[in-house]
Each structure stands twice: as structure tokens, then as C-alpha cells.
Design a protein around this motif. Structure first.
Motif, PDB file in Angstrom:
ATOM      1  N   LYS A 139       0.832  -1.204   0.000  1.00 33.94           N
ATOM      2  CA  LYS A 139       0.000   0.000   0.000  1.00 33.94           C
ATOM      3  C   LYS A 139       0.862   1.247   0.000  1.00 33.94           C
ATOM      4  CE  LYS A 139      -3.714   2.345   2.527  1.00 33.94           C
ATOM      5  NZ  LYS A 139      -4.610   2.283   3.723  1.00 33.94           N
ATOM      6  N   ASP A 140       1.895   1.260   0.837  1.00 34.22           N
ATOM      7  CA  ASP A 140       2.769   2.426   0.910  1.00 34.22           C
ATOM      8  C   ASP A 140       3.590   2.583  -0.368  1.00 34.22           C
ATOM      9  OD1 ASP A 140       1.852   3.038   3.442  1.00 34.22           O
ATOM     10  OD2 ASP A 140       3.475   1.969   4.468  1.00 34.22           O
ATOM     11  N   ALA A 141       3.993   1.472  -0.955  1.00 35.35           N
ATOM     12  CA  ALA A 141       4.746   1.541  -2.215  1.00 35.35           C
ATOM     13  C   ALA A 141       3.880   2.160  -3.309  1.00 35.35           C
ATOM     14  CB  ALA A 141       5.217   0.153  -2.619  1.00 35.35           C
ATOM     15  N   PHE A 142       2.643   1.684  -3.416  1.00 38.68           N
ATOM     16  CA  PHE A 142       1.746   2.240  -4.426  1.00 38.68           C
ATOM     17  C   PHE A 142       1.475   3.724  -4.179  1.00 38.68           C
ATOM     18  CE2 PHE A 142      -0.160  -2.262  -4.928  1.00 38.68           C
ATOM     19  CZ  PHE A 142       0.770  -2.571  -5.910  1.00 38.68           C
ATOM     20  N   GLU A 143       1.321   4.100  -2.929  1.00 32.78           N
ATOM     21  CA  GLU A 143       1.044   5.496  -2.617  1.00 32.78           C
ATOM     22  C   GLU A 143       2.232   6.385  -2.976  1.00 32.78           C
ATOM     23  OE1 GLU A 143      -0.362   9.065  -1.744  1.00 32.78           O
ATOM     24  OE2 GLU A 143      -1.505   7.224  -2.067  1.00 32.78           O
ATOM     25  N   LEU A 144       3.454   5.899  -2.737  1.00 35.44           N
ATOM     26  CA  LEU A 144       4.639   6.667  -3.114  1.00 35.44           C
ATOM     27  C   LEU A 144       4.672   6.886  -4.624  1.00 35.44           C
ATOM     28  CD1 LEU A 144       7.400   7.969  -2.691  1.00 35.44           C
ATOM     29  CD2 LEU A 144       8.413   5.669  -2.607  1.00 35.44           C
ATOM     30  N   ILE A 145       4.405   5.834  -5.381  1.00 31.48           N
ATOM     31  CA  ILE A 145       4.388   5.966  -6.837  1.00 31.48           C
ATOM     32  C   ILE A 145       3.258   6.895  -7.271  1.00 31.48           C
ATOM     33  CG2 ILE A 145       4.092   4.742  -9.017  1.00 31.48           C
ATOM     34  CD1 ILE A 145       5.257   2.244  -7.571  1.00 31.48           C
ATOM     35  N   GLY A 146       2.067   6.633  -6.745  1.00 28.72           N
ATOM     36  CA  GLY A 146       0.907   7.429  -7.137  1.00 28.72           C
ATOM     37  C   GLY A 146       1.090   8.905  -6.837  1.00 28.72           C
ATOM     38  N   ARG A 147       1.612   9.215  -5.647  1.00 27.71           N
ATOM     39  CA  ARG A 147       1.817  10.618  -5.261  1.00 27.71           C
ATOM     40  C   ARG A 147       2.837  11.289  -6.188  1.00 27.71           C
ATOM     41  NH1 ARG A 147       3.000   9.635  -0.560  1.00 27.71           N
ATOM     42  NH2 ARG A 147       5.284   9.768  -0.602  1.00 27.71           N
ATOM     43  N   THR A 148       3.907  10.580  -6.493  1.00 29.75           N
ATOM     44  CA  THR A 148       4.934  11.149  -7.368  1.00 29.75           C
ATOM     45  C   THR A 148       4.378  11.413  -8.763  1.00 29.75           C
ATOM     46  OG1 THR A 148       6.615   9.914  -6.130  1.00 29.75           O
ATOM     47  CG2 THR A 148       7.265  10.838  -8.252  1.00 29.75           C
ATOM     48  N   LEU A 149       3.595  10.479  -9.288  1.00 29.02           N
ATOM     49  CA  LEU A 149       3.011  10.665 -10.619  1.00 29.02           C
ATOM     50  C   LEU A 149       1.991  11.797 -10.618  1.00 29.02           C
ATOM     51  CD1 LEU A 149       2.552   6.936 -11.732  1.00 29.02           C
ATOM     52  CD2 LEU A 149       4.257   8.561 -12.562  1.00 29.02           C
ATOM     53  N   ARG A 150       1.204  11.884  -9.567  1.00 28.11           N
ATOM     54  CA  ARG A 150       0.195  12.952  -9.498  1.00 28.11           C
ATOM     55  C   ARG A 150       0.836  14.332  -9.430  1.00 28.11           C
ATOM     56  NH1 ARG A 150      -1.971   9.540  -5.501  1.00 28.11           N
ATOM     57  NH2 ARG A 150      -1.457  11.076  -3.875  1.00 28.11           N
ATOM     58  N   CYS A 489      16.601  10.895 -12.219  1.00 24.94           N
ATOM     59  CA  CYS A 489      15.160  10.770 -12.005  1.00 24.94           C
ATOM     60  C   CYS A 489      14.783  11.050 -10.546  1.00 24.94           C
ATOM     61  CB  CYS A 489      14.691   9.369 -12.385  1.00 24.94           C
ATOM     62  SG  CYS A 489      14.730   9.021 -14.156  1.00 24.94           S
ATOM     63  N   GLU A 490      13.589  11.576 -10.377  1.00 28.83           N
ATOM     64  CA  GLU A 490      13.044  11.728  -9.033  1.00 28.83           C
ATOM     65  C   GLU A 490      12.659  10.375  -8.452  1.00 28.83           C
ATOM     66  OE1 GLU A 490      12.865  14.509  -7.225  1.00 28.83           O
ATOM     67  OE2 GLU A 490      13.910  15.533  -8.863  1.00 28.83           O
ATOM     68  N   LEU A 491      12.181   9.475  -9.322  1.00 31.12           N
ATOM     69  CA  LEU A 491      11.753   8.148  -8.867  1.00 31.12           C
ATOM     70  C   LEU A 491      12.014   7.130  -9.961  1.00 31.12           C
ATOM     71  CD1 LEU A 491      10.200   6.191  -6.924  1.00 31.12           C
ATOM     72  CD2 LEU A 491       8.101   6.903  -8.100  1.00 31.12           C
ATOM     73  N   THR A 492      12.630   6.023  -9.596  1.00 32.28           N
ATOM     74  CA  THR A 492      12.712   4.853 -10.476  1.00 32.28           C
ATOM     75  C   THR A 492      12.102   3.677  -9.724  1.00 32.28           C
ATOM     76  OG1 THR A 492      14.950   4.358  -9.660  1.00 32.28           O
ATOM     77  CG2 THR A 492      14.779   5.605 -11.704  1.00 32.28           C
ATOM     78  N   PHE A 493      11.307   2.887 -10.416  1.00 29.87           N
ATOM     79  CA  PHE A 493      10.777   1.673  -9.792  1.00 29.87           C
ATOM     80  C   PHE A 493      10.713   0.570 -10.828  1.00 29.87           C
ATOM     81  CE2 PHE A 493       7.152   4.190 -11.123  1.00 29.87           C
ATOM     82  CZ  PHE A 493       6.192   3.305 -11.596  1.00 29.87           C
ATOM     83  N   HIS A 494      10.987  -0.644 -10.363  1.00 30.81           N
ATOM     84  CA  HIS A 494      11.112  -1.790 -11.259  1.00 30.81           C
ATOM     85  C   HIS A 494      10.299  -2.958 -10.733  1.00 30.81           C
ATOM     86  CE1 HIS A 494      14.530  -0.025 -13.526  1.00 30.81           C
ATOM     87  NE2 HIS A 494      14.812   0.534 -12.361  1.00 30.81           N
ATOM     88  N   VAL A 495       9.573  -3.597 -11.636  1.00 31.92           N
ATOM     89  CA  VAL A 495       8.835  -4.818 -11.328  1.00 31.92           C
ATOM     90  C   VAL A 495       9.713  -5.988 -11.774  1.00 31.92           C
ATOM     91  CG1 VAL A 495       6.732  -6.141 -11.749  1.00 31.92           C
ATOM     92  CG2 VAL A 495       6.641  -3.628 -11.605  1.00 31.92           C
ATOM     93  N   ILE A 564      -0.822   0.408  -8.893  1.00 30.58           N
ATOM     94  CA  ILE A 564      -0.221   1.693  -9.268  1.00 30.58           C
ATOM     95  C   ILE A 564      -1.271   2.617  -9.870  1.00 30.58           C
ATOM     96  CG2 ILE A 564       1.438   2.799 -10.818  1.00 30.58           C
ATOM     97  CD1 ILE A 564       3.119   0.206 -10.616  1.00 30.58           C
ATOM     98  N   ALA A 565      -2.087   2.070 -10.771  1.00 26.51           N
ATOM     99  CA  ALA A 565      -3.091   2.893 -11.451  1.00 26.51           C
ATOM    100  C   ALA A 565      -4.079   3.498 -10.472  1.00 26.51           C
ATOM    101  CB  ALA A 565      -3.819   2.046 -12.497  1.00 26.51           C
ATOM    102  N   LYS A 566      -4.548   2.715  -9.529  1.00 27.34           N
ATOM    103  CA  LYS A 566      -5.524   3.239  -8.563  1.00 27.34           C
ATOM    104  C   LYS A 566      -4.910   4.347  -7.709  1.00 27.34           C
ATOM    105  CE  LYS A 566      -6.525  -0.728  -6.714  1.00 27.34           C
ATOM    106  NZ  LYS A 566      -7.131  -1.634  -5.718  1.00 27.34           N
ATOM    107  N   ALA A 567      -3.622   4.198  -7.362  1.00 32.13           N
ATOM    108  CA  ALA A 567      -2.970   5.222  -6.544  1.00 32.13           C
ATOM    109  C   ALA A 567      -2.693   6.491  -7.339  1.00 32.13           C
ATOM    110  CB  ALA A 567      -1.666   4.673  -5.977  1.00 32.13           C
ATOM    111  N   ALA A 568      -2.382   6.331  -8.626  1.00 34.12           N
ATOM    112  CA  ALA A 568      -2.037   7.491  -9.450  1.00 34.12           C
ATOM    113  C   ALA A 568      -3.257   8.176 -10.057  1.00 34.12           C
ATOM    114  CB  ALA A 568      -1.084   7.055 -10.567  1.00 34.12           C
TER     115      ALA A 568
END
Length: 782
Positions: A139-150, A489-495, A564-568
Motif C-alpha cells: 500500500k505504501d509503495a503504491f502510494e509513493l508511486i501514485g503521489r509522485t506521478l500525481r 530521475c526523481e523516482l525509479t521503480f522496477h517490477v 499503481i493505477a488506482k494510486a495514481a
């Protein structure tokens, strides 16, 4: 920090000629060793019996060669088993591992050592204060990504990269998310591999895929295989080649290196042949053009055909040319104006050998021409592919059984990724349907491909980078420049499934999101889920994991994308959770958006799945003229300047893309060595070099800048004069960020102009003392 690759030599490096058949007992021995090393003798053997089965099996996560049409229950290969076992390993890279090692320390490790730590077990976030990756909840990982994208000023400040591993369902959701967010920045591995194939075929035939299927390979009279190392890149092709030889088909390999697959093979599931060690030939003719000389060679074949047609009009299919093609007379004029001297000079092949290949083509009623990266990763890759189509058109080898163009794609679903929407240059019709069906407003401007994504990151214009699978930092060109770009980059994330170099070359904020592997069961609310993949011949079929996940904290790729989509997109109307409950729902939506996917859920459950229709196979050409288009492109100057060599990068046999299983390359006779360059014997003598002497390699880029590899070892090999070859990703440092084709935008991985001299330092590459199985190649970029 420069790239570090390979697995440690347990003995001094050596090189010797390889004289054995491809596959056979050598492959069996190698597979057994891998199963034992990874502690998966039982589960690995069970996987062998489930891989590439049409009923309840999983699709090999390795190459994209089609599954057998004959119900072969051991439709497998050495590299596929290595790939699966590498994924199924019992080793784990858990929180204890990351607590014990800083990122700065791990940067010193080789890439073999990083991946050899085993499967990732939970989401991780980079802690800059301690220089460690530490656990983080989903949940926190998705929120970090979502917040950065927003918080981005422009959605085009993010880029979403895809490797060929992603299944079709995840692919569709991934591009849907990116476009709902407002960008077409969807770079993918095709930008580095087969972009030229898509562009060349689209211009010539109105389709971006080959027209052949496996039945065509099994019924053709002649196979022409260009720039392909089948034994390593598509090993199951060996079965098809052996069967073709036995039924009397002609098999012509055209490649600067005569690879083991172009000589003979023992197919492992042919138990009688294995028992008596009986090999079958896999070629009837081998031709070695200069690197990049294929276009001139193919034009030479066409010239011979047109000259023979003056005495025997049946040599070309004039009726087909009149009814179905445009531009033939212009092409004929260009061919006739090209002298044999020029063709020999530019191809590096004598007229006699060019005519031999042309005779095979003339005498065959039906011919298939196939190619891989040896054709595409050149400045003139698109023109070469169009020249291949020109040759096919001369005898009407389009739109009938046993004939046509057949590119060999690499990763298992790289073609499906493009089919299902991973395209930075999407078609208007596709976007219109996506908008209508999914109720979004997708952007219409073209996005960034791989090279331009790296450049935009370097300039600070792309601030968020998502790697959906793969190892972008090592796969991309100009290693130092790419590293610098990722770190802006401000954020990099990898699946990912395993730790790799891209996790260490990170942005200011960074996440590692661990996902299920292809071999693992994907449990969702609707039960265990299937995913679908598309092979290199447009067959779409299901894959079902068989193994308990490596960790209870892993998520599937579709579920990660939805999170990720729901958070962003807090106001999204896309039913992300509903899609993840049952992947049939994703496929139902795909059926409404994608051409050829109608009735998707029923057809994909048929034995062997279904084939996406290719209009050109039915002689329907979606070109401006409505006909197949000849190309009359001029030949480019392919002769290296005095003192310069043409160098191409390639994989070793014990490697899959950027994953390296050992420092050996069995089929090229190399042991305990990756920091090497294969050279012609006379070229070595001219430079005063002996076997395994250390050399410095200097590449001159298009912009005049130079890049250097120091202390690599020269290995004598049967390559044409003026040519050299070595392994990626070690040699990616030589490819400048501006060294890409103006036709395809692909990095020129096989089109490098280099000088090679004895190493001034006189030393061999240093070994990494951090781990006992992981040397680091010494590289430098200027």
C-alpha cells in the motif's frame, strides 16, 4: 560505477574450436548441472514435463519460437530449462540480505552475483540515509508511486518501459494505465531489437509482422536464415531445421559467424538419435557476409534472378508482379544499375557464392526468408528487410503455404507486447477504439522510444521511470550515459523477480516491486489465473503457472499495475479491481479493442490457441497503393576504412538477454571468459596479436566521440576480414547514445566502427574479489 557482468572463472580463460553437434548430450549435461546448482532437480524436472504444453502447462519464459504443432511433449530446449530453473531457484534475496549489504557495496558485485542471490520476496524502498533497500508495504509503495506521478507537471515526465516477459493481459493494462495518465511514453525492448522489422514490413506489405507460421517452415522447399544464432536464441528451431533437412529442403544460413546451429544437431527429444549420438545436418549452404553486408548479398541474388529471367521468363512470377505489386520497374532498374563489383565489395561475398544462394532460391518452388538482430541492428536495417521482401516478391513468395517473410523475435512475448498496445507511436484507429471501449481520452501525440527516453532522462525532462521487467540499465546503449540518466530521475521503480543492475542505478527515490514468475500459480479472487502470450509467428495461447509462489508477498504483474493505477488515478473509472479478480474480464475488453482478438476467451482455449490473421498472407496489402511495395533504396557504403573493423555485439550461449549463467560459450569453444573480442586470424596478425592477447577497443560514434574498452582478450575466430564480435551487455558501453539508425531509431548494436590495438596496460580485466563467482569486466567510456 561501470557495468559488471559475468560469472567467475574457476580456471584460466581458454578458447578452442567447437566441432560437436548443437544440442544433444552437451545440452543434456548442461541442463543437469543447472538443475543441481539451483537445487531444483525434482521441481525442475517436473517443470520440463509442463513447459510448452497446450493443456495446463506454462509457456517458456525464454524465446518466442512457436510450440510444436505435433503434440511433442518435450518441446523444450537447454536455454529454456536454464531460464525456468533460474526463476525456480530455492535461493532468496530477502530483507536479511538487503540489511547486510549497502547499495554502494552491491554496485561492486557482478551481475551474475546479484541475480544469483535468488528470488526477491517483498517490496523494497531505497533509504538514502543508510544506503540500504528496506522493506515497505504494498500500500505504501503504491502510494509513493501514485503521489509522485500525481505531482508531475506533465504526464510526459514519466516513461513506462516494458521487457518481452510481460503477458498480454498485463501488457494491455499497462498501456491503458499509461494512456489514462496521459502519455504515450511506452519504450520497450522492441525499440532495441525488431523495430526495423516492423517498419520495413509495414512499408512493404502493410503489416508489421511476418506472414509465416510453423506449418510454412515445415512445408517449404528452401529456408534462408539471416543473422540468427538459432542454437542460443531460438534453440527449438533446431528441431524444425533437422526435420527440413531430412525431407530434402534446402537450408541456407547467412551470417558473419558460422554458428553451431548452422552445421548439425542432435535433437534431445529424439531419443533414438540421442542413444546412438546420431546428428542431423541443419544446413545445405553457409555464406559469411561482412557485418552489414546482407542487403548487398540479397540484391545480388535478385540481380542473378533478373539476369536468368532474360533467358527464362519463368524465373520471376510476372503475373504475381503485375497483379499484386507496385514499383517493380523502378526496382529492376536499380538492380541492373548495380554492378557485380559493387555487390561483391559491399557484401564481402564473392559473386560465385551469391549465385549459389540465388540458384537455391530459383530452384525452390516455395521459400521462407527469416532473420533476426543480425539484420535489424544496423543503420540500414529497414532497407535490408525491404530488400528481403523484394526478393520474395520476385517469385510470388507471399500469400501461399510454405513461403514468406519470417522474423525471429527474441523474448517470449515481445511480439504480444506490441500487439496489445505497447507502442510509442500508436495508430489512430487503435486509440479511437481504446477511447470508445475503455472510456478514456488517450493522448494522440507520439511518445518516447528507448533512446529518446534515455536522452530525456539525461536532460531532466523525464523524472519518473518504470521498468516492467528486464534490466534496462544494462540493456540500453551508452552505459555510462544511461546510468547518469537514470540517476537524474526523481523516482525509479522496477517490477522484477530477481535483483539486477537496474535496481542499483536508481533515482533519488527508488522501489523494487517483486512479482510472480511465469512458472508460479497466480491466485486471484476468481481462482488460479491463466495469462496469454503471442509467439513470433502470431500464435496466441494460454500459460498457467504450476508452482507455489516464491514468497507470499509477491503480486502478479496485472495486480501490481492495477495497484499503481488506482494510486495514481484517484478519479479513475476503469474497474481495476474487477479486472484483477478474473483475467477473462481483461480479455473480454481486449477483444473489443484489438484487431484479431475477437472471441478471445473462447479461441485462446482451443488446442494450441489461435493465430492472429495477417492480411498480407491473404494478399491483402494495407499499403497506400493497396499492393505490395517494392523498395528501390540505394546500397550504403559498408566497407570499413583502413585500420577500422566493423564490430557487432551478440549473446553467448550461456546467457539470455542480460542474464548470464556462466562465463562459458560452449558453441564457440570459449571457457571462463566474457571480456573478449572475436577477430579474424589475418586481422590479428596485422595488429601483432596472438590468441588471448589483451587489447583496447575504441569505438567512434556518429558525433565523433570515442568510447573505449580496455584489457579485453582477442580470440581468433572464423569471422570475415574486417569484422569483429563480442558480447553484450559488456560492449554496450561502445554504443553512443547518438548511435542509432535514422530508419528505425534502433541502437546500432551490430554496426560499430572500432579500432583494436594491443592493450597498452598489458593486463587482463580485473576480477571482482567480492564474490567467488563474479568477475567484473574493466570498461571505460570517454
Amino acid at each position: 560505477m561501470e557495468p559488471s557482468v559475468g560469472a567467475a572463472p574457476e580456471a584460466p580463460p581458454s578458447s578452442h574450436p567447437y566441432h560437436h553437434p548443437a544440442a544433444g548430450w552437451g545440452a543434456a549435461k548442461s541442463v543437469t548441472k543447472v538443475l543441481l546448482d539451483q537445487g531444483e532437480l525434482r521441481e525442475g524436472t517436473r517443470a520440463i514435463l509442463k513447459m510448452n504444453h497446450e493443456n495446463g502447462g506454462f509457456d517458456c519464459p525464454g524465446c518466442a519460437w512457436p510450440d510444436s504443432l505435433k503434440g511433442i511433449h518435450l518441446d523444450i530446449c537447454e536455454n529454456g530449462i536454464k531460464h525456468v530453473t533460474w526463476e525456480m531457484t530455492r535461493k532468496r534475496a530477502g530483507r536479511e540480505f538487503f540489511a547486510a549489504h549497502t547499495v554502494s557495496e552491491l554496485e561492486q558485485w557482478s551481475d551474475f552475483a546479484l541475480e544469483d542471490q535468488g528470488r526477491l520476496t517483498e517490496p523494497l524502498v531505497y533509504d538514502a540515509e543508510t544506503d540500504h533497500y528496506v522493506p515497505i508495504g504494498w500500500k505504501d509503495a503504491f502510494e509513493l508511486i501514485g503521489r509522485t506521478l500525481r505531482e508531475l507537471d506533465d504526464p510526459n515526465q514519466a516513461a513506462y518501459y516494458t521487457s518481452g516477459r510481460l503477458g498480454n493481459e498485463a501488457t494491455f493494462l499497462y498501456q491503458l494505465m499509461a494512456r489514462e495518465l496521459g502519455t504515450n511514453n511506452l519504450p520497450d525492448c522492441s525499440n532495441m531489437c525488431h523495430e526495423a522489422s516492423g517498419r520495413g514490413l509495414t512499408a512493404a506489405l502493410g503489416t508489421d509482422k511476418g506472414t509465416c507460421d510453423l506449418r510454412d517452415w515445415e512445408s517449404t522447399d528452401a529456408l534462408f536464415i539471416l543473422g540468427v544464432n538459432a542454437a542460443s536464441n531460438a534453440p527449438r528451431m533446431l528441431t524444425t531445421l533437422a526435420e527440413a533437412y531430412r525431407r530434402g529442403a534446402q537450408i541456407v544460413h547467412i551470417n558473419p559467424l558460422i554458428e553451431a546451429a548452422a552445421t548439425r544437431t542432435i535433437v534431445p527429444h529424439e531419443f533414438a538419435q540421442m542413444a546412438v549420438n546420431k546428428a542431423t545436418k541443419t544446413s545445405t549452404l553457409n555464406i559469411q557476409p561482412r557485418i552489414g553486408g546482407d542487403m548487398a548479398l540479397i540484391r545480388g541474388m535478385a540481380k542473378a534472378m533478373l539476369e536468368w529471367a532474360q533467358g527464362d521468363p519463368k524465373t520471376v512470377d510476372q503475373e504475381f508482379l503485375d497483379r499484386h505489386t507496385q514499383g517493380f520497374e523502378d526496382y529492376r532498374a536499380v538492380v541492373e544499375a548495380t554492378s557485380w563489383d559493387e555487390l561483391e565489395q559491399q557484401s564481402g561475398v564473392g559473386r560465385q557464392d551469391i549465385v549459389k544462394a540465388a540458384q537455391v532460391y530459383r530452384d525452390a518452388d516455395r521459400s521462407v526468408i527469416s532473420w533476426c538482430l543480425g539484420i535489424t541492428q544496423h543503420e540500414h536495417g529497414v532497407d535490408t528487410i525491404r530488400e528481403i521482401v523484394n526478393l520474395l516478391l520476385l517469385r510470388g513468395n507471399i500469400g501461399r503455404e510454405g513461403a514468406g517473410p519470417s522474423p525471429v523475435r527474441g523474448h517470449s512475448n515481445v511480439q504480444g507486447n506490441r500487439t496489445c498496445g505497447i507502442d510509442h507511436r500508436p495508430a489512430t484507429a487503435f486509440l479511437d477504439r481504446l477511447a470508445e471501449v475503455c472510456q478514456i481520452d488517450p493522448p494522440r501525440a507520439f511518445g518516447l522510444d528507448t533512446v529518446r527516453t534515455v536522452q530525456a532522462m539525461h536532460r531532466g525532462e523525464v523524472k519518473v521511470f518504470c521498468g516492467m521487467g528486464g534490466n534496462f540499465a544494462l540493456a540500453a546503449p551508452d552505459t555510462r550515459y544511461t546510468y547518469e540518466a537514470l540517476r537524474t530521475c526523481e523516482l525509479t521503480f522496477h517490477v522484477s523477480t530477481k535483483l539486477n543492475r537496474s535496481h542499483l542505478v536508481h533515482g533519488k527515490k527508488a522501489l523494487i516491486l517483486p512479482c510472480l514468475g511465469r512458472t508460479e500459480k497466480d491466485h486471484q479472487r476468481g481462482g488460479v489465473q491463466h495469462v496469454s502470450v503471442e509467439d513470433s509467428m502470431s500464435m496466441v495461447h494460454l500459460s498457467l503457472g504450476m508452482k507455489k509462489p516464491a514468497s507470499p508477498y509477491l503480486m502478479s504483474e496485472p495486480a501490481i499495475i492495477a495497484g499503481i493505477a488506482k494510486a495514481a488515478l484517484p478519479k479513475t473509472k476503469t474497474p481495476w479491481d474487477w479486472y484483477i479478480e478474473d483475467y477473462d474480464r481483461i480479455r473480454d475488453t481486449m477483444a473489443k479493442v484489438l484487431d484479431g482478438f475477437e472471441d478471445f476467451n473462447r479461441r485462446v482455449r482451443l488446442p494450441l490457441g489461435f493465430r492472429i490473421k495477417q492480411p498480407a498472407r491473404e494478399l491483402v496489402f494495407l499499403t497506400p497503393s493497396g499492393k505490395a511495395e517494392f523498395s528501390a533504396a540505394a546500397l550504403t557504403d559498408n566497407v570499413p576504412a583502413p585500420g577500422t573493423l566493423l564490430l557487432g555485439t551478440m549473446r553467448s550461449h550461456d546467457q539470455w538477454n542480460t542474464t548470464i549463467y556462466s562465463d562459458d560459450d560452449r558453441y564457440r569453444g570459449v571457457k571462463n571468459l566474457r571480456a573478449l573480442v572475436f577477430m579474424n586470424k589475418q586481422d590479428m596478425r596485422e595488429r601483432g596479436l596472438g590468441q588471448l592477447d589483451p587489447v583496447d577497443i575504441v569505438a567512434t560514434s556518429k558525433d565523433g566521440s570515442k568510447r573505449t574498452l580496455n584489457g579485453f582478450l582477442a580470440v581468433e575466430y572464423a569471422v570475415p576480414r574486417g569484422c569483429a564480435a563480442g558480447y553484450m551487455p559488456e560492449m554496450n558501453v561502445l554504443v553512443g547514445i547518438k548511435d542509432y539508425s535514422t530508419q528505425s531509431d534502433q541502437p546500432l548494436m551490430k554496426n560499430l566502427k572500432v579500432t583494436i590495438t594491443r592493450s597498452k596496460a598489458g593486463t587482463r580485466p580485473e576480477s571482482n574479489t567480492v564474490t567467488t563467482r563474479a568477475p567484473r569486466s574493466r570498461v571505460a567510456a570517454q
